[in-house]
Design an enzyme around this catalytic site. Structure first.
Site, PDB file in Angstrom:
ATOM      1  N   LYS A  53       2.668  -7.895   7.491  1.00 49.33           N
ATOM      2  CA  LYS A  53       1.807  -6.875   8.096  1.00 49.33           C
ATOM      3  C   LYS A  53       1.492  -7.234   9.541  1.00 49.33           C
ATOM      4  CE  LYS A  53       0.041  -5.622   3.589  1.00 49.33           C
ATOM      5  NZ  LYS A  53      -0.911  -5.948   2.512  1.00 49.33           N
ATOM      6  N   GLN A  97      -6.575  -8.083   1.406  1.00 47.04           N
ATOM      7  CA  GLN A  97      -5.405  -8.332   0.560  1.00 47.04           C
ATOM      8  C   GLN A  97      -5.831  -8.666  -0.869  1.00 47.04           C
ATOM      9  OE1 GLN A  97      -2.047  -8.114   1.598  1.00 47.04           O
ATOM     10  NE2 GLN A  97      -1.676  -8.258  -0.582  1.00 47.04           N
ATOM     11  N   ASP A 120      -5.735   1.316   3.025  1.00 43.79           N
ATOM     12  CA  ASP A 120      -5.072   1.117   1.734  1.00 43.79           C
ATOM     13  C   ASP A 120      -5.208   2.349   0.846  1.00 43.79           C
ATOM     14  OD1 ASP A 120      -3.459  -0.988   1.010  1.00 43.79           O
ATOM     15  OD2 ASP A 120      -5.098  -2.353   0.536  1.00 43.79           O
TER      16      ASP A 120
END
Length: 285
Positions: A53, A97, A120
């Site tokens: 990322k 995460q 997300d």
């Protein structure tokens, strides 16, 4: 004759090219989209994802922050950092995460992320907007699945789509996105008693169950589009999807390989979400 391969890597690169050009134009106007990624602990797979990322941000010209915290970080400490990022003007997207260490409640952390920065697509408000069909930041992997199907040239509208797997991360949201595209959707899962009967009717088959090579050719309608979301590590160290690729591609229509299918799309859709969030927060969308 073998089915055409849906090249997720190439499609991902094409989308990134468009994103890169748009970001370059924004930077010329004095505005840079910003993404903050938070990693708690030393999970090896998570470390790889976070590095990828960060690399994508640098490649596309985004501003990037990576916060690497020890596994001993308390929930309150993590929530304090999330709140700080919520207030930070140069950060437009926040991703914590997953998975998190056992002593931290994932739901509390997801709920704490500002809805407009939830790139997300996991915040309950974004999920609720997805359910009712309102505008929202979409979960990245399901959004990537829809993009791959569209890139085959198949019109989703009116088709029968079968989704195997009902997770909150992939199965449920991809079924909602398929409905948004006017497909007729059937959900299958571990308690489905007539799965083959249902999957054999599918014009579009999406498999996301986490069982290597589970779906073989006997599950697939000839000519069906097959999207394999699975990523399983075999005993020999190789990666395999949830679909038995070699047998299925002999009868299916366009099919995604593993690796190189859905995988590359997830981070690309995250980058797209971050750009969308940034433009909205800046009043440009």
């Amino acid at each position: 004759m073998s089915a055409p391969i849906i090249n997720g890597k190439q499609i991902s690169e094409d989308i990134r090219g468009s994103l890169r050009e748009e970001v370059q134009q924004l930077v010329k106007q004095g505005f840079t989209p910003g993404l903050a990624v938070v990693l708690v602990g030393e999970d090896p797979a998570s470390q790889v994802y976070v590095r990828n990322k960060e690399k994508a941000c640098h490649d596309l010209g985004y501003y990037s922050e990576v916060h690497r915290l020890s596994a001993a970080t308390s929930q309150d400490e993590l929530l304090t950092l999330v709140n700080k990022l919520n207030q930070q003007a140069n950060i437009h997207g926040i991703l914590v995460q997953l998975p998190l260490p056992g002593h931290i409640e994932e739901k509390a952390v997801i709920d704490a992320i500002a809805v407009e920065k939830d790139v997300d697509g996991f915040h309950p408000v974004n999920v609720g907007n997805l359910v009712i069909g309102d505008d929202s930041l979409l979960p990245c992997t399901p959004a990537g699945v829809i993009e791959l199907i569209k890139r085959t040239g198949l019109s989703i509208s009116g088709k029968h789509a079968v989704v195997i797997g009902r997770s909150n991360i992939v199965g449920k949201p991809v079924s909602l996105l398929l409905q948004r595209e006017n497909a007729t959707v059937t959900m299958c899962h571990s308690r489905t008693t007539n799965m083959k009967e249902l999957t054999q009717q599918a014009d579009i088959l999406v498999v996301a169950i986490g069982r290597a090579n589970f779906v073989d050719a006997s599950y697939v309608k000839p000519g069906a589009v097959v999207i394999d979301v699975g990523m399983n590590r075999l005993d020999n160290g190789k990666l395999a999807g949830d679909v038995d690729y070699e047998s299925v591609r002999e009868i299916s229509g366009p099919i995604t390989p593993v690796p190189g299918g859905v995988g590359p799309m997830t981070i690309t859709m995250l980058m797209q979400n971050t750009l969308i969030a940034a433009k909205r927060l800046q009043g440009l969308a």
